[in-house]
Design an enzyme around this catalytic site. Structure first.
Site, PDB file in Angstrom:
ATOM      1  N   ASP A 184       0.861  -1.192   0.000  1.00  0.00           N
ATOM      2  CA  ASP A 184       0.000   0.000   0.000  1.00  0.00           C
ATOM      3  C   ASP A 184       0.896   1.242   0.000  1.00  0.00           C
ATOM      4  OD1 ASP A 184      -1.955   1.892   0.414  1.00  0.00           O
ATOM      5  OD2 ASP A 184      -2.223   1.413   2.549  1.00  0.00           O
ATOM      6  N   ASN A 242      -0.748   4.511  -0.299  1.00  0.00           N
ATOM      7  CA  ASN A 242      -1.544   5.713   0.001  1.00  0.00           C
ATOM      8  C   ASN A 242      -2.398   5.545   1.260  1.00  0.00           C
ATOM      9  OD1 ASN A 242      -3.343   3.921  -1.062  1.00  0.00           O
ATOM     10  ND2 ASN A 242      -4.378   5.373  -2.394  1.00  0.00           N
ATOM     11  N   ASP A 296      -4.444   3.419   2.657  1.00  0.00           N
ATOM     12  CA  ASP A 296      -5.846   2.988   2.768  1.00  0.00           C
ATOM     13  C   ASP A 296      -5.961   1.500   3.114  1.00  0.00           C
ATOM     14  OD1 ASP A 296      -5.072   1.835   0.398  1.00  0.00           O
ATOM     15  OD2 ASP A 296      -6.621   2.757  -0.845  1.00  0.00           O
ATOM     16  N   ASP A 309      -1.458  -1.111  -4.074  1.00  0.00           N
ATOM     17  CA  ASP A 309      -1.716  -0.326  -5.286  1.00  0.00           C
ATOM     18  C   ASP A 309      -0.499  -0.348  -6.205  1.00  0.00           C
ATOM     19  OD1 ASP A 309       0.063   1.591  -4.068  1.00  0.00           O
ATOM     20  OD2 ASP A 309      -1.637   2.211  -2.822  1.00  0.00           O
ATOM     21  N   ASP A 368      -3.983  -9.438 -16.298  1.00  0.00           N
ATOM     22  CA  ASP A 368      -5.028 -10.448 -16.235  1.00  0.00           C
ATOM     23  C   ASP A 368      -6.144  -9.973 -17.157  1.00  0.00           C
ATOM     24  OD1 ASP A 368      -6.723 -12.496 -15.175  1.00  0.00           O
ATOM     25  OD2 ASP A 368      -5.609 -12.359 -13.293  1.00  0.00           O
ATOM     26  N   ASP A 382      -8.295 -15.173 -17.922  1.00  0.00           N
ATOM     27  CA  ASP A 382      -9.174 -15.754 -16.907  1.00  0.00           C
ATOM     28  C   ASP A 382     -10.179 -16.726 -17.539  1.00  0.00           C
ATOM     29  OD1 ASP A 382     -10.030 -15.508 -14.033  1.00  0.00           O
ATOM     30  OD2 ASP A 382     -11.920 -14.930 -14.972  1.00  0.00           O
ATOM     31  N   GLU A 439      -6.081 -19.694 -18.482  1.00  0.00           N
ATOM     32  CA  GLU A 439      -6.545 -20.478 -17.340  1.00  0.00           C
ATOM     33  C   GLU A 439      -7.496 -21.556 -17.856  1.00  0.00           C
ATOM     34  OE1 GLU A 439      -8.586 -20.090 -12.920  1.00  0.00           O
ATOM     35  OE2 GLU A 439      -9.257 -18.753 -14.506  1.00  0.00           O
ATOM     36  N   HIS A 455      -3.900 -17.074  -5.927  1.00  0.00           N
ATOM     37  CA  HIS A 455      -4.858 -16.361  -5.076  1.00  0.00           C
ATOM     38  C   HIS A 455      -6.138 -17.176  -4.888  1.00  0.00           C
ATOM     39  CE1 HIS A 455      -6.068 -15.719  -9.155  1.00  0.00           C
ATOM     40  NE2 HIS A 455      -7.213 -15.181  -8.763  1.00  0.00           N
ATOM     41  N   ASP A 456      -6.271 -18.283  -5.609  1.00  0.00           N
ATOM     42  CA  ASP A 456      -7.478 -19.119  -5.489  1.00  0.00           C
ATOM     43  C   ASP A 456      -7.232 -20.385  -4.680  1.00  0.00           C
ATOM     44  OD1 ASP A 456      -8.977 -17.433  -7.144  1.00  0.00           O
ATOM     45  OD2 ASP A 456      -8.389 -18.504  -8.956  1.00  0.00           O
TER      46      ASP A 456
HETATM   47  C1  NOJ Z   1     -10.578 -17.314 -11.854  1.00  0.00           C
HETATM   48  C2  NOJ Z   1      -9.920 -16.328 -10.936  1.00  0.00           C
HETATM   49  O1  NOJ Z   1      -8.611 -16.758 -10.663  1.00  0.00           O
HETATM   50  C3  NOJ Z   1     -10.782 -16.243  -9.704  1.00  0.00           C
HETATM   51  O2  NOJ Z   1     -10.162 -15.508  -8.680  1.00  0.00           O
HETATM   52  C4  NOJ Z   1     -12.107 -15.631 -10.102  1.00  0.00           C
HETATM   53  O3  NOJ Z   1     -12.973 -15.644  -8.983  1.00  0.00           O
HETATM   54  C5  NOJ Z   1     -12.761 -16.425 -11.233  1.00  0.00           C
HETATM   55  N1  NOJ Z   1     -11.834 -16.766 -12.270  1.00  0.00           N
HETATM   56  C6  NOJ Z   1     -13.857 -15.623 -11.875  1.00  0.00           C
HETATM   57  O4  NOJ Z   1     -13.303 -14.583 -12.644  1.00  0.00           O
END
Ligand code: NOJ
Length: 555
Positions: free
Chosen positions: A48, A50, A52, A56, A125, A227, A290, A352-353
């Site tokens: 971060d 700024n 918040d 960023d 992305d 994606d 993906e 991140h998933d």
């Molecule tokens: C895959 C992304 O990695 C995930 O984070 C997202 O929720 C879904 N696609 C929908 O865009």
């Protein structure tokens, strides 16, 4: 004239001075991503700037020396576009701008210049399957049945007896159809209802989305992670998806059905080839798609040498497979065997998933996983924070933010635990921000942070740096051939070879010592890396030990 999707010129037909096809040229010149390592940054959680509590672009720019020193080659940024953040940026409200949370286009231009100044690449992305329900296109589309953008999304009447048009289930649970009272039709959403699916069968949608790619490629980005690419086209007749006979209630509701008619349609492959042709016009640009599919359908997303699709269909096997040597050996061999001759492999252990690798298999094995990721044949993608060995993170219920979790809380699949801010040092809020971050830090941040690990020669961070430096110094580890060897029990053993250099990787995925591996001891010249304390190789492997061995040339 800029290339638009549909009516495309084939990449292999582009004029080339020597008359070679692009495929043949590729064999002579190794593109950067085949040697390179991709580092995924989740922008909300990197730095971060700024005050918040949310990361960023200026924050990322300020931390670029860290990324460069890590020894990776490219950065992939999760979405940074204007978004209501229903799915934290994967609900895009404008494809050609930056969300004010992250900065603006000037900040982006500064970032990309700073990335390139360090010899790094930048991937964005691209989210083609769906927009936000606040995107002006969708606002128009839902405004009336005869709006010119109505057909930009997927609208259907109720089923003959009433109710949803078919049985499709959203990836986040519940029906994929949302009723729109005002216009008396349902619209399709493969994810949240705030993420309506675009209609890629409409040429105007294709043209608009090709403009988006041109916008960012023209601004200098080096490629895209795309994606849910396999979702973008649905069967024209919208039949019910078949039941999945293997479904059990402890997995996601989506998996009750096989996504037979809602994903992986032939027309999506066509579009993927068009995206590739468009990207090729800009030179060495990388497309990572993906794709979650079984091996042989997964490999089709490479396309053919004459009509290539994405360079790297993302390979999630290491994330999805049990951490078991026999299983992984089979997965690696099957994956290698599934690749078309011209297809370059890739591997990933975190995102991140997905749950953090160290939370899943423990810190000692997370080192073994790092060695595996960075020594298999193929482009590795490394997820921010895994290089620190961040493991299980406690997220109090009142701080949970992931919409997927709220829709299926009993499954305990919350993605917040992988999205916590980077801990940079032991100062308040770990140097990530001057105020409380949007998600809590990892519980052990006062000791597990970048500054502390930089000081500790045995840290996970320094281990990653060592592996990445080795990979750069020894082309056998990136572009070398790969041979899986027979091994007993918990051991994975393989050889990487390039221009006379031979390296053996030995990984003990179990808690027991393994000995002796005498046959293999004979030819060892040097130990290049160990997941544990350095020691001379004696033909044994300690529990959790992984080794990279330099071998004498073959007689
Ligand atoms: C895959 C992304 O990695 C995930 O984070 C997202 O929720 C879904 N696609 C929908 O865009």
């Amino acid at each position: 004239m800029q290339r638009r999707f549909a009516g495309e010129q084939r990449a292999s037909e582009l004029p080339s001075p020597s008359g070679f096809t692009l495929h043949m040229m590729r064999e002579r010149q190794i593109p950067w991503w085949e040697r390179g390592v991709i580092y995924q940054i989740y922008p909300r959680s990197f730095q971060d700037s700024n005050d918040d509590g949310i990361g960023d672009l200026a924050g990322i720019e300020a931390r670029l020396d860290y990324v460069a020193a890590l020894g990776v080659d490219a950065i992939w940024l999760s979405p940074i576009y204007p978004s209501p953040m229903a799915d934290f940026g994967y609900d895009v409200a404008d494809y050609c701008d930056i969300d004010p949370i992250f900065g603006d286009l000037e900040a982006f231009d500064r970032l990309i210049a700073a990335v390139h100044a360090r010899g790094l690449k930048l991937l964005l992305d691209f989210v083609p399957n769906h927009t936000s329900d606040r995107h002006p296109w969708f606002i128009e589309s839902r405004s009336s049945r005869d709006n010119p953008k109505r057909d930009w999304y997927i609208w259907r009447d109720p089923a003959p007896g009433g109710g949803v048009p078919n049985n499709w289930i959203s990836d986040f649970g519940g029906s994929s159809w949302e009723w729109d009272e005002a216009t008396g039709q349902y619209y399709l959403h493969a994810f949240l209802k705030e993420q309506p699916d675009l209609n890629w069968r409409n040429p105007e949608v294709r043209a608009a989305m090709s403009d988006v790619l041109h916008f960012w490629l023209g601004r200098g980005v080096d490629g895209f992670r795309i994606d849910v690419l396999w979702h973008i086209v649905k069967h024209q007749a919208f039949p019910d998806n078949p039941l999945n006979p293997d479904w059990t209630p402890d997995v996601t509701e989506r998996d009750r059905l096989l996504q037979h008619f809602s994903t992986d349609q032939p027309e999506a492959h066509e579009i993927s080839a068009e995206m590739r042709a468009l990207a090729e016009d800009y030179g060495e640009r990388l497309l990572v798609g993906e794709i979650f599919l079984p091996a042989e359908r997964h490999a089709r997303w490479y396309g053919t040498p004459e009509r290539p699709q994405v360079h790297l269909p993302f390979n999630f096997h290491l994330i999805e497979s049990p951490w078991d040597a026999a299983h992984l050996r089979a997965v690696i061999e099957d994956y290698e065997a599934s690749l078309p001759g011209f297809g370059w492999p890739n591997w990933v252990i975190g995102s991140h998933d997905a749950p953090r690798i160290a939370a899943r298999i423990g810190e000692a094995q997370a080192r073994v996983a790092a060695m595996l990721l960075l020594t298999l044949r193929g482009t590795p993608t490394l997820y921010e924070g895994d290089e620190l060995g961040i493991g299980h993170v406690t997220i109090p219920p009142e701080r949970m933010r992931d919409p997927q979790h709220f829709r299926q809380p009993s499954l305990n699949i919350g993605r917040d635990r992988s999205r916590t801010p980077m801990p940079w040092d032991a100062s308040p809020h770990a140097g990530f921000s001057t105020c409380e971050p949007w998600l809590p830090l990892n519980d052990d941040w006062p000791t597990r942070n970048v500054a502390a690990q930089e000081r500790d020669p045995g840290s996970m961070l320094n281990f990653y740096r060592h592996l990445l430096a080795l990979r750069r110094a020894h082309p056998a580890l990136s572009v070398g051939s790969f041979t899986m060897e027979k091994a007993e029990g918990d051991v994975l053993s393989y050889v990487r070879q390039h221009e006379g250099e031979r390296l053996r990787v030995l990984l003990n995925l179990g808690p027991e010592p393994v000995q002796p591996l005498t046959r293999q001891a004979e030819s060892v010249r040097d130990v290049l890396a160990s997941t544990l304390q350095a020691r001379p190789y004696d033909g044994t492997l300690l529990p959790d030990e992984g080794l990279i061995l330099s071998l004498a040339p073959e007689a």
